[in-house]
Scaffold this active site. Structure first.
Site, short mmCIF file in Angstrom:
data_model
loop_
_atom_site.label_atom_id
_atom_site.label_comp_id
_atom_site.label_asym_id
_atom_site.label_seq_id
_atom_site.Cartn_x
_atom_site.Cartn_y
_atom_site.Cartn_z
N HIS A 138 0.82 -1.21 0.00
CA HIS A 138 0.00 0.00 0.00
C HIS A 138 0.86 1.27 0.00
CE1 HIS A 138 -3.67 2.21 0.33
NE2 HIS A 138 -4.39 1.21 0.80
N ALA A 139 2.11 1.18 0.43
CA ALA A 139 3.00 2.34 0.34
C ALA A 139 3.30 2.70 -1.10
CB ALA A 139 4.31 2.06 1.09
#
Length: 455
Positions: A138-139
């Site tokens: 998700h980063a």
């Protein structure tokens, strides 16, 4: 390149018990004329696609030069044999075995010494289909962008050319391959910084006004008003995944009768299913559950970049204290309309800031001594990620089903994520294996709830 705070938060908050990647499970039907070695040939062909885009080369690092903040560096030696893997299901090769394997894959952390993505090609389904499970941190990108990244290279024609998700986009290739990709991202960041500089100055005042107005409005759903449930407990790192699809026409017809959106009806299905599940567990609270609904800001994001995270959020009253499905849907419709009206007066930077306030309570969950004292900011996350309306193909193989997997968090043991594809609405339910028993029963409850809404 220093990482944006909204992106680095997913690395800072990650641990063995709390993986923070998203994923997509796709089921393909091989071409009619394919032989028994088709999946092996499909996998070997993937390994020949060695051109990797700049985004999919990013590797996270922390350096003294950035004062310990996370930043991205470009990995010049991406080992496709590591990132792209071939797996096989044990007999009898049912969907049950597939979901068990995907559950285990989703519970493992991505290697931070490499670019933060993996793909598993999975053969051995008894009906002749094969699966592709792709996960991305998700980063690196949010769920909407991840689904787009995984599917944008597929073709709408069976004989059309397809690109794997790590390949540069068609636009980047036309602009000069990796060079074009880098230039496009850099220009997007310049525009993003310019836009943000004009928005940040007014954010505190606008945010304060939005929160005060929400507090004064008795109809608003506020954080920390959610009841404690069996889902709002510490979680482990193992995952369980369940998935099923329903025709969009059925859901659209319910919405037309009730003057509600497709998303309202889908959320009502989730709310009714959660109510039924909690009754089965003798754990339904007297007060209604509250869901956080992420809101993609990609349409409003004038930075033009497909990297990182651009997500806001609203809170929704799920009306789980109401036994009547039609009344429950009406409350959900009113709650989402009210929340969206509040967002309409904010710019994208202010919406992201408001979302940060809404989820701030999750940071309290792991703190010893505070876990039992502070109520949950909300009970679970329900996301709806748009997908393709058209049938898609990957080098002749037809994509027949597509299911999203997301992130249970500390104090948030269940995540329900939806995506649309070719006339179907697909529900992917990801839960903590240790704390959410019989997760698959939520699928039966979703089906029963759609029947009840239609009735």
């Amino acid at each position: 390149m220093v990482m944006a705070i909204t992106d680095s938060a997913f690395l800072l908050g990650e641990s063995r018990e709390h993986p923070t990647h998203v994923a997509l499970l796709q089921l393909f039907r091989p071409p009619p004329d394919s032989g028994p070695e088709y999946v092996s040939e499909f996998y070997r062909d993937l390994l020949t696609r060695t051109e990797v885009s700049g985004t999919m080369r990013r590797r996270p690092v922390r350096r003294a030069a950035t004062l310990g903040q996370w930043s991205w560096v470009r990995d010049e030696d991406v080992e496709l044999e590591y990132h792209v893997r071939l797996s096989a299901l044990p007999r009898p090769g049912r969907v049950r075995e597939l979901l068990e394997l995907v559950s285990r894959l989703h519970g493992s952390l991505l290697d931070r010494h490499r670019p933060l993505w993996e793909m598993n090609v999975i053969e051995g389904l008894a009906d002749g289909r094969f699966a592709v499970y792709t996960k991305v941190h998700h980063a690196l990108m949010d769920g909407v962008t991840a689904v787009r990244r995984v599917t944008e290279g597929l073709s709408t024609e069976r004989d059309g050319e397809s690109l794997p998700p790590w390949a540069p986009s068609a636009r980047a290739r036309a602009d000069g391959g990796a060079k074009g990709d880098v230039i496009d991202q850099a220009w997007g960041r310049v525009k993003g910084v310019t836009r943000m500089a004009t928005e940040v100055a007014g954010t505190p005042a606008a945010l304060t006004k939005a929160l005060v107005d929400a507090y004064r409005d008795g109809a608003a759903t506020l954080p920390f008003e959610a009841p404690k449930t069996m889902f709002n407990v510490p979680i482990g790192g193992a995952r369980r995944f369940a998935a099923q699809s329903w025709p969009l026409d059925r859901i659209r017809a319910v919405g037309a009768k009730a003057d509600a959106t497709i998303n309202d009806v889908a959320v009502a299905m989730c709310a009714g299913a959660l109510r039924r599940y909690l009754i089965d567990q003798d754990a339904l609270p007297d007060r209604s559950l509250v869901a956080m609904l992420p809101v993609s800001l990609r349409a409003a994001d004038t930075a033009g970049s497909s990297e990182g995270n651009a997500v806001g959020a609203i809170l929704c009253d799920l009306a789980t204290d109401q036994p009547d499905p039609s009344v429950r849907l009406a409350r959900i419709r009113a709650s989402t309309r009210h929340a969206k009206a509040m967002l309409s007066g904010l710019n994208p930077t202010e919406i992201v800031a408001l979302a940060s306030v809404l989820v701030a309570g999750l940071a309290v969950a792991p703190v010893p001594g505070l876990r039992g004292m502070v109520p949950p900011p909300f009970n679970l996350i329900i996301s709806n990620v748009p997908g393709s309306r058209e049938k898609l193909y990957w080098n002749g193989a037809e994509l027949v089903e597509s299911y999203p997997l997301s992130i249970p968090a500390e104090g948030q043991a269940v995540n329900m994520t939806l995506t649309s594809y070719a006339g179907q609405l697909s529900f992917g339910i990801t839960g903590c294996r240790r704390t959410v028993p019989h997760l698959q029963r939520l699928l039966d409850h979703l089906d029963a709830e759609l029947d009840a809404l239609e009735a």
